[in-house]
Design an enzyme around this catalytic site. Structure first.
Site, PDB file in Angstrom:
ATOM      1  CG  ASN A   1      38.378  32.270  40.685  1.00 51.12           C
ATOM      2  OD1 ASN A   1      37.793  31.544  41.487  1.00 51.12           O
ATOM      3  ND2 ASN A   1      38.630  33.306  41.003  1.00 51.12           N
TER       4      ASN A   1
ATOM      5  CG  ASP B   1      38.643  36.186  48.819  1.00 47.43           C
ATOM      6  OD1 ASP B   1      39.477  35.619  48.109  1.00 47.43           O
ATOM      7  OD2 ASP B   1      38.292  37.402  48.735  1.00 47.43           O
TER       8      ASP B   1
END
Ligand code: IPE
Ligand code: IPE
Ligand code: MG
Length: 233
Positions: free
Chosen positions: A60, A12
């Site tokens: 996402n 991330d």
């Protein structure tokens, strides 16, 4: 030092890393993808047998069309390069997650990667792409339900092991260590079932800056933990 057998990573912070440097988010993904290739070498060179990385979640898709498009192009190129790397070191590749919604050409590359590496047993590399743990569990439950419908098993026969095997990670051992970069301390729908007893390591370092020294810190922290699996030691 004791090495984890299986490391899972939530890679991330690419977007924030790029923004902080005055670049568009996409640049962070390019550098993040580069870093994945390098860290793969580092991790497998250390003798760690299983690596599972979170590359793209089912959530996402909610990002801008532009960002999703850039990510998909990166995956295309990356997955193509991966075959040679896998052959060189006999690494079995598995792409975990839903196949629904991925472009046909990406599906083709994935199928080829999995097919051509399926007999390798040296190392195991799982890429979570279009992956959500709840979706994975739902698909697993459907497979088991189908076996009940066909009267292959009855509901009383369901075991934890059967549920584990119904998941995309099938016969892969659960991760010993989960690493999440870039400050967030949540799981974001990653390996919910498989992480039941994994040690968790969170670092503020963004994924593009997560290199061997940072990995060593994570492994040192892992070594300092007293792993229990519920038992008194
Ligand atoms: C991780 O970085 C990569 C993907 C989710 C594809 P992010 O894109 O989430 O970066 P941040 O968290 O917004 O900084
Ligand atoms: C998790 O990161 C998914 C990947 C790293 C691929 P996100 O950045 O998408 O997760 P949230 O939105 O912070 O929970
Ligand atoms: Mg993020």
């Amino acid at each position: 030092m004791k090495l984890p057998e299986h490391i899972a990573i939530i890679m991330d912070g690419n977007g924030r890393w790029a923004k902080a440097k005055g670049f568009p988010r996409s640049y962070g993904h390019v550098v993040g993808c580069d870093n994945l290739e390098k860290m793969c070498d580092v991790i497998f060179d250390m003798g760690i047998k299983y690596l599972t990385v979170y590359a793209f979640s089912t959530e996402n898709w909610k990002r801008s069309i532009n960002e999703v498009g850039i990510l998909m192009n990166l995956f295309r190129r990356y997955l193509k390069r991966l075959l040679n790397r896998a052959k060189k070191d006999s690494i079995r590749i598995r792409v975990i997650g839903s196949r629904v919604g991925l472009a046909p050409d990406i599906l083709k590359i994935i199928n080829e990667l999995e097919e051509k590496t399926k007999n390798y047993t040296n190392m195991y590399f799982q890429i979570a792409l279009n992956y959500g743990s709840r979706d994975e569990i739902m698909r697993g439950v459907k497979k088991i339900a189908e076996d009940i419908r066909l009267q292959k098993i009855s509901p009383e026969d369901i075991t934890e092991d059967m549920i584990s095997k119904s998941l995309d990670t099938g016969d892969i051992p659960d991760p010993d260590l989960l690493i999440r970069t870039s400050g967030e301390q949540r799981i974001s729908n990653f390996l919910l079932w498989q992480l039941a007893y994994s040690e968790m390591y969170f670092t503020d370092t963004a994924w593009p800056d997560f290199k061997k020294p940072q990995l060593m810190e994570a492994i040192e922290a892992f070594n300092g933990r007293d792993r229990r699996y519920g038992a008194v030691k």
